[in-house]
Design a protein around this motif. Structure first.
Motif, short mmCIF file in Angstrom:
data_model
loop_
_atom_site.label_atom_id
_atom_site.label_comp_id
_atom_site.label_asym_id
_atom_site.label_seq_id
_atom_site.Cartn_x
_atom_site.Cartn_y
_atom_site.Cartn_z
N ALA A 96 9.08 -10.00 9.55
CA ALA A 96 7.98 -9.02 9.59
C ALA A 96 8.48 -7.62 9.30
CB ALA A 96 7.30 -9.07 10.97
N GLN A 97 9.69 -7.32 9.75
CA GLN A 97 10.26 -6.00 9.47
C GLN A 97 10.58 -5.84 8.00
OE1 GLN A 97 14.23 -5.04 11.02
NE2 GLN A 97 13.36 -3.16 11.87
N ILE A 98 11.06 -6.91 7.38
CA ILE A 98 11.32 -6.86 5.94
C ILE A 98 10.01 -6.65 5.18
CG2 ILE A 98 12.25 -8.14 3.97
CD1 ILE A 98 14.05 -9.63 5.98
N ASP A 99 8.95 -7.26 5.67
CA ASP A 99 7.63 -7.05 5.06
C ASP A 99 7.21 -5.58 5.14
OD1 ASP A 99 7.41 -9.76 4.54
OD2 ASP A 99 6.16 -10.19 6.30
N ARG A 100 7.46 -4.95 6.29
CA ARG A 100 7.01 -3.57 6.51
C ARG A 100 7.85 -2.56 5.75
NH1 ARG A 100 6.97 -5.39 11.88
NH2 ARG A 100 8.93 -4.29 12.28
N SER A 159 15.04 -0.16 -1.90
CA SER A 159 15.46 -1.07 -0.85
C SER A 159 14.75 -0.86 0.47
CB SER A 159 16.98 -0.96 -0.64
OG SER A 159 17.33 0.35 -0.21
N THR A 160 13.99 0.23 0.60
CA THR A 160 13.30 0.48 1.86
C THR A 160 11.79 0.32 1.78
OG1 THR A 160 13.31 2.87 1.35
CG2 THR A 160 15.07 2.04 2.75
N LEU A 161 11.26 0.11 0.58
CA LEU A 161 9.81 -0.09 0.43
C LEU A 161 9.38 -1.40 1.08
CD1 LEU A 161 9.25 1.00 -3.28
CD2 LEU A 161 8.40 2.17 -1.23
N PRO A 162 8.11 -1.51 1.51
CA PRO A 162 7.62 -2.77 2.08
C PRO A 162 7.89 -3.94 1.14
CG PRO A 162 6.02 -1.02 2.44
CD PRO A 162 7.08 -0.45 1.55
N GLY A 163 8.54 -4.96 1.65
CA GLY A 163 8.85 -6.14 0.84
C GLY A 163 9.95 -5.92 -0.17
N ALA A 316 3.98 12.19 9.88
CA ALA A 316 4.98 11.18 9.53
C ALA A 316 4.31 9.93 8.97
CB ALA A 316 5.81 10.83 10.76
N GLU A 317 3.19 9.53 9.58
CA GLU A 317 2.48 8.34 9.10
C GLU A 317 1.89 8.59 7.71
OE1 GLU A 317 0.74 4.64 8.66
OE2 GLU A 317 2.38 5.38 9.92
N THR A 318 1.42 9.82 7.48
CA THR A 318 0.91 10.16 6.15
C THR A 318 2.02 10.03 5.10
OG1 THR A 318 -0.74 11.67 7.05
CG2 THR A 318 -0.12 11.99 4.74
N ALA A 319 3.19 10.57 5.44
CA ALA A 319 4.32 10.47 4.51
C ALA A 319 4.70 9.02 4.29
CB ALA A 319 5.51 11.26 5.06
N ARG A 320 4.71 8.23 5.36
CA ARG A 320 5.09 6.82 5.22
C ARG A 320 4.15 6.09 4.27
NH1 ARG A 320 3.90 1.99 6.15
NH2 ARG A 320 1.90 2.56 7.07
N ARG A 321 2.83 6.32 4.41
CA ARG A 321 1.86 5.66 3.53
C ARG A 321 2.06 6.08 2.09
NH1 ARG A 321 -1.92 7.07 7.57
NH2 ARG A 321 -2.76 8.66 6.18
N GLY A 326 5.08 3.51 -3.47
CA GLY A 326 6.06 3.29 -4.54
C GLY A 326 5.49 3.70 -5.89
N PRO A 327 6.35 3.80 -6.90
CA PRO A 327 5.90 4.14 -8.24
C PRO A 327 5.18 2.98 -8.89
CG PRO A 327 8.23 3.64 -8.26
CD PRO A 327 7.80 3.61 -6.83
N GLY A 328 4.18 3.29 -9.70
CA GLY A 328 3.51 2.24 -10.45
C GLY A 328 4.36 1.79 -11.61
N PRO A 329 3.93 0.75 -12.34
CA PRO A 329 4.72 0.23 -13.45
C PRO A 329 5.08 1.28 -14.49
CG PRO A 329 2.91 -1.26 -12.91
CD PRO A 329 2.69 -0.01 -12.12
N ASP A 330 4.16 2.23 -14.71
CA ASP A 330 4.42 3.24 -15.73
C ASP A 330 5.29 4.38 -15.22
OD1 ASP A 330 2.87 1.84 -17.52
OD2 ASP A 330 1.03 2.89 -16.95
N GLU A 331 5.50 4.42 -13.86
CA GLU A 331 6.27 5.50 -13.28
C GLU A 331 7.69 5.06 -12.93
OE1 GLU A 331 3.46 8.02 -10.55
OE2 GLU A 331 3.06 5.89 -10.24
N ALA A 332 7.99 3.80 -13.14
CA ALA A 332 9.29 3.27 -12.74
C ALA A 332 10.41 3.99 -13.48
CB ALA A 332 9.37 1.77 -13.01
N PHE A 333 11.47 4.29 -12.75
CA PHE A 333 12.62 4.97 -13.33
C PHE A 333 13.33 4.10 -14.35
CE2 PHE A 333 13.43 8.28 -9.92
CZ PHE A 333 13.38 9.32 -10.81
#
Length: 351
Positions: A96-100, A159-163, A316-321, A326-333
Motif C-alpha cells: 500500500a505504501q508503494i502504491d501511495r 522513484s517517489t511518485l505513487p506506484g 503540504a497536502e496541496t504540494a503532495r497532490r 507527475g509529468p504527462g507524456p508530453d512533459e517527460a524529460f
C-alpha cells in the motif's frame, strides 16, 4: 544475516576504525569490510552484457519494462537472476505504501526539493574522497555537474511518485538503471587500474549506503533549515519507503533495516563519516562545479515562497497532490544524448 570477514583486508581509505568500534560496535567492522563488497547480481549482468552485446541490452531493457516472463523460458542467466530479485517484493515491504509513493518528499514543492535537497545530497556524496576521485576521473566537471543535478532530480521524482516503484514503472526502471550504472562504473574503474588496496571497491556497499542516506537524512536535514520538518510518523514512512528503494538498489540489508527515523539514520551517518577521510581536492572541485550548476539554473522559488511562509498541513497536502500528478507524456524529460545509463549501458536511443 550473518557476516564473516576471514582474511579480509581493510583498504587504506578507512580511518578511525578503533574509535568507530568503540562507538558503534560490530557495525563498524561491517562498514569497513563492505567497502570491498560490490553488487554480485548487477556486476554479473554487466559481465554478461559485455559478452552478449546489443542483443543482451535489448533483452535487459525489455525485461525491466515488461518483466521477466516477457523474456521466454531461457533468458540470459545473469539478467534472469537480477530481474527475479527485483521482482520479488520482500515480505517486510508494504504494497500500500508503494502504491501511495513517498508521501514526505511529495509534500515538498519541487523547487525546494531540487535546489535544497538535491544539492545537499550531492555535497555530502562528494565529501567522500573515494567517490569524488572516481567521479573526477571522468573529467568535464562543469558539464557533468549540470547533468548530474538533472538526472538525480529525475530519478528522485520518478522513484517517489505513487506506484513509481511498481514493476515496469518509470521509478522502478530508473532505480534498476542507477544500480546497473554503478556496476558499469565499477567494472570500468577496475579495468583501468583502480587501486582497491587504497580506495576499496569502486562504489562498494559502504558507498552505496552513504548515497542512500543522501536521499533520506541529508535532504531533510537541509529542508529542516528552511522550516520543512517531518513528524515522527512521517519519518517512519520515509525510511520504510526508502528501505524498499535500497533493496531495489542492491544495498546490503544490514545498512538499512535498522534505520527507522532520523535518529537511527544519524547513527549510521556518523559511522560512515567518522571512518571516511576528510574531503580532498576532488571533493572540493566537484562541489564547486555543482554549486555553479545550481546557481546558473532557473530559480522558480519566488512563486512558492508565500506557501512556505504560511506552511500548514493543508499546504503540504496541496504540494503532495500537485507533485504526485507527475509529468504527462508530453512533459517527460529527455536529456540530449540520453541519460548516463543510456550512454553507458543501454542500446542508444535517439533524442
Amino acid at each position: 544475516m550473518s557476516h564473516t570477514y576471514r582474511n579480509a583486508v581493510i583498504p587504506e581509505r578507512v580511518v578511525n576504525l578503533d574509535e568507530a568500534r568503540h562507538r558503534h560496535g560490530a557495525m563498524a567492522d561491517h562498514a569497513a569490510h563492505m567497502v570491498m563488497a560490490g553488487d554480485p547480481l548487477a556486476d554479473a549482468v554487466i559481465a554478461e552484457l559485455d559478452q552478449l552485446g546489443k542483443e543482451g541490452r535489448h533483452i535487459l531493457n525489455r525485461g525491466l519494462a515488461d518483466g521477466l516472463t516477457s523474456l521466454g523460458e531461457q533468458p540470459p542467466k545473469a539478467i534472469e537472476a537480477l530481474l527475479r530479485q527485483l521482482e520479488t517484493v520482500p515480505s517486510w515491504a508494504d504494497p500500500a505504501q508503494i502504491d501511495r509513493g513517498e508521501v514526505a518528499l511529495l509534500s515538498v514543492p519541487q523547487p525546494w526539493f531540487e535546489i535544497c535537497a538535491i544539492s545537499s545530497a550531492l555535497v555530502h556524496t562528494y565529501a567522500s574522497p573515494a567517490i569524488a576521485r572516481l567521479l573526477a576521473q571522468t573529467g568535464q566537471l562543469t558539464k557533468m555537474a549540470s547533468r548530474r543535478l538533472v538526472e538525480t532530480g529525475m530519478w528522485g521524482r520518478q522513484s517517489t511518485l505513487p506506484g513509481g516503484l511498481h514493476r515496469g514503472a518509470p521509478g522502478y526502471i530508473s532505480t534498476a538503471q542507477v544500480r546497473l550504472l554503478h556496476a558499469r562504473i565499477r567494472a570500468t574503474a577496475l579495468q583501468h587500474g583502480w587501486d582497491t588496496a587504497v580506495w576499496g571497491l569502486p562504489i562498494g556497499q559502504t558507498d552505496m549506503a552513504r548515497t542512500w542516506l543522501d536521499f533520506t537524512l541529508t535532504p531533510f536535514t537541509a529542508l529542516a533549515a528552511v522550516g520543512i520538518e517531518l513528524s515522527a510518523e512521517e519519518q517512519k514512512g520515509l525510511y520504510q519507503y526508502w528501505s524498499y528503494t535500497a533493496y531495489l538498489l542492491g544495498i546490503d540489508e544490514r545498512f538499512y533495516q535498522g534505520v527507522t527515523d532520523h535518529a537511527s539514520a544519524r547513527r549510521l551517518q556518523n559511522l560512515l563519516d567518522m571512518t571516511n577521510a576528510e574531503p580532498d581536492d576532488n571533493s572540493r572541485a566537484l562541489t564547486a562545479a555543482m554549486v555553479s550548476a545550481t546557481a546558473s539554473a532557473p530559480n522558480p522559488l519566488n512563486s512558492q515562497a508565500r506557501r512556505w511562509q504560511t506552511f500548514t498541513a493543508d499546504s503540504a497536502e496541496t504540494a503532495r497532490r500537485e507533485n504526485a500528478q507527475g509529468p504527462g507524456p508530453d512533459e517527460a524529460f529527455r536529456l540530449p544524448g540520453g541519460t548516463a545509463y543510456e550512454q553507458n549501458i543501454a542500446v542508444p536511443t535517439t533524442a
